[in-house]
Design a protein around this motif. Structure first.
Motif, mmCIF file in Angstrom:
data_model
loop_
_atom_site.group_PDB
_atom_site.id
_atom_site.type_symbol
_atom_site.label_atom_id
_atom_site.label_comp_id
_atom_site.label_asym_id
_atom_site.label_seq_id
_atom_site.Cartn_x
_atom_site.Cartn_y
_atom_site.Cartn_z
ATOM 1 N N THR A 120 0.744 -1.200 -0.104
ATOM 2 C CA THR A 120 0.026 0.046 -0.054
ATOM 3 C C THR A 120 0.816 1.196 -0.040
ATOM 4 O OG1 THR A 120 -0.306 -0.127 2.307
ATOM 5 C CG2 THR A 120 -2.013 -1.042 1.180
ATOM 6 N N LEU A 121 2.009 1.289 0.338
ATOM 7 C CA LEU A 121 3.026 2.449 0.554
ATOM 8 C C LEU A 121 3.287 2.711 -1.034
ATOM 9 C CD1 LEU A 121 4.684 4.488 1.651
ATOM 10 C CD2 LEU A 121 6.562 2.867 1.884
ATOM 11 N N PHE A 122 3.546 1.504 -1.775
ATOM 12 C CA PHE A 122 3.946 1.837 -3.250
ATOM 13 C C PHE A 122 2.662 2.245 -3.892
ATOM 14 C CE2 PHE A 122 3.435 0.262 -7.720
ATOM 15 C CZ PHE A 122 4.936 0.805 -8.120
ATOM 16 N N MET A 123 1.293 1.811 -3.536
ATOM 17 C CA MET A 123 0.095 2.325 -4.336
ATOM 18 C C MET A 123 0.099 3.779 -3.691
ATOM 19 S SD MET A 123 -2.459 -0.917 -3.469
ATOM 20 C CE MET A 123 -3.831 0.263 -4.010
ATOM 21 N N ASP A 126 2.199 6.084 -5.818
ATOM 22 C CA ASP A 126 1.905 6.253 -7.283
ATOM 23 C C ASP A 126 0.532 7.036 -7.166
ATOM 24 O OD1 ASP A 126 2.067 5.509 -10.065
ATOM 25 O OD2 ASP A 126 0.170 4.460 -9.525
ATOM 26 N N THR A 127 -0.295 7.121 -6.238
ATOM 27 C CA THR A 127 -1.467 7.769 -6.128
ATOM 28 C C THR A 127 -1.333 9.429 -5.920
ATOM 29 O OG1 THR A 127 -2.981 5.973 -5.673
ATOM 30 C CG2 THR A 127 -3.863 7.909 -5.374
ATOM 31 N N PHE A 128 -0.414 9.355 -4.843
ATOM 32 C CA PHE A 128 -0.169 10.810 -4.352
ATOM 33 C C PHE A 128 1.245 11.126 -4.361
ATOM 34 C CE2 PHE A 128 -3.707 8.858 -1.897
ATOM 35 C CZ PHE A 128 -4.803 9.822 -2.235
ATOM 36 N N GLY A 130 4.813 12.691 -4.477
ATOM 37 C CA GLY A 130 5.424 13.970 -3.545
ATOM 38 C C GLY A 130 4.577 14.498 -2.475
ATOM 39 N N LYS A 131 3.816 13.514 -1.784
ATOM 40 C CA LYS A 131 3.074 13.787 -0.724
ATOM 41 C C LYS A 131 3.402 12.740 0.280
ATOM 42 C CE LYS A 131 -0.911 15.815 -2.523
ATOM 43 N NZ LYS A 131 -2.367 15.988 -2.609
ATOM 44 N N ARG A 132 3.222 13.281 1.808
ATOM 45 C CA ARG A 132 3.546 12.089 2.711
ATOM 46 C C ARG A 132 2.758 10.871 2.831
ATOM 47 N NH1 ARG A 132 1.941 13.651 7.333
ATOM 48 N NH2 ARG A 132 3.495 12.425 8.382
ATOM 49 N N ASN A 133 3.211 9.782 2.682
ATOM 50 C CA ASN A 133 2.322 8.568 2.484
ATOM 51 C C ASN A 133 2.426 7.526 3.555
ATOM 52 O OD1 ASN A 133 0.810 9.166 0.044
ATOM 53 N ND2 ASN A 133 2.799 9.153 -0.835
ATOM 54 N N SER A 134 2.875 7.865 5.020
ATOM 55 C CA SER A 134 2.869 7.242 6.014
ATOM 56 C C SER A 134 1.400 6.869 6.227
ATOM 57 C CB SER A 134 3.411 7.774 7.086
ATOM 58 O OG SER A 134 2.621 9.026 7.491
ATOM 59 N N THR A 169 -8.382 1.713 -3.047
ATOM 60 C CA THR A 169 -9.011 0.830 -3.905
ATOM 61 C C THR A 169 -10.243 1.087 -4.512
ATOM 62 O OG1 THR A 169 -9.178 -1.015 -2.513
ATOM 63 C CG2 THR A 169 -7.015 -0.961 -3.615
ATOM 64 N N ARG A 170 -11.134 1.915 -3.785
ATOM 65 C CA ARG A 170 -12.437 2.202 -3.810
ATOM 66 C C ARG A 170 -12.753 2.261 -5.442
ATOM 67 N NH1 ARG A 170 -13.717 4.497 0.777
ATOM 68 N NH2 ARG A 170 -13.900 2.531 1.803
ATOM 69 N N GLY A 171 -12.076 3.315 -5.884
ATOM 70 C CA GLY A 171 -12.347 3.606 -7.322
ATOM 71 C C GLY A 171 -12.237 2.463 -8.436
#
Length: 241
Positions: A120-123, A126-128, A130-134, A169-171
């Motif tokens: 999910t970190l990779f996801m 990829d989705t956001f 340049g943003k913090r994804n912790s 993954t809702r989309g």
């Protein structure tokens, strides 16, 4: 599809330096719904816990004094994750530790035992980009309540991650979940939908005047005819009847 939301806590950052798993947590999800089945274990690492790691998860060696060793619970873990797809935040970290523990016991690696791994970190990256994804940042972004998370704990992290994964993954499901199934157009795919007529809204006289004025300014800027006017009024082709 059977999936396991998985997280571990460890004595340190690198299994190649002898660090061990001290907490394992997994939540079972089937067809995107939590089943209520879970596996949550604490293990004695047979070594010291790095102070920095303890400050993150709050698990002390004293607390683990009467807990089983990994080899005593390995079969439970293998049975729980077997044939499932694992969903992990920063998967290389957790999979690396699990594989190191399995290797000590002669157990096949995760890639062989499980049907796949979703990071999910990779996801999120990829989705956001340049943003913090912790996990904390994603909970805030998706407005997931994390008020009970004062320390990193494997079980509560799994609970939060399950909501983050569904939000990420809702989309992917919306194209299917929001379409009624019948025997109409698209029946070959098991899907059908009715396309509503497109609404065409034409410019009024005031808007057309503003547009014409803008084109006049463009004509002046290029000292001739701007591209839009050239497209609207193409020059006649020589020799045409």
């Amino acid at each position: 599809m059977r999936q396991i939301i998985l997280d571990t806590e460890t004595t340190g950052l690198d299994p190649n330096q002898g660090h061990r798993i001290i907490e394992f947590a997994g939540l079972e999800m089937i067809n995107r719904k939590l089943t209520g089945r879970s596996l949550h274990l604490y293990m004695h690492p047979e070594r010291e816990i790095d102070p920095d790691a303890e400050r993150v998860h709050g698990i002390s060696l004293d607390f683990l004094a009467d807990k089983p060793k990994f080899k005593q619970v390995a079969d439970q873990i293998v049975e729980f994750i077997g044939d499932a797809e694992l969903i992990i935040h920063n998967a290389p970290f957790d999979v690396g530790f699990i594989n190191a523990e399995f290797e000590r016991l002669g157990i096949e690696p995760v890639a062989t035992l499980c049907s796949g791994v979703v990071d999910t970190l990779f996801m999120a990256r990829d989705t956001f980009p340049g943003k913090r994804n912790s996990l904390d940042a994603l909970c805030d972004r998706f407005e997931i309540d994390r008020s009970n998370r004062t320390l990193h704990g494997a079980l509560i992290d799994c609970e939060l991650l399950s909501e983050v994964y569904l939000a990420l993954t809702r989309g992917q499901d919306s194209l299917v979940m929001d379409i009624e199934v019948d025997t109409g157009i698209g029946a070959g795919l098991g899907l059908a939908f009715e396309r509503k007529p497109l609404l065409v809204k034409r410019a009024n006289e005031a808007e057309l005047a503003v547009h014409d004025g803008y084109l006049n300014d463009l004509d002046k800027a290029v000292k001739g005819q701007c591209l839009w006017r050239a497209m609207e009024n193409p020059a006649p082709v020589e020799g045409a009847a």
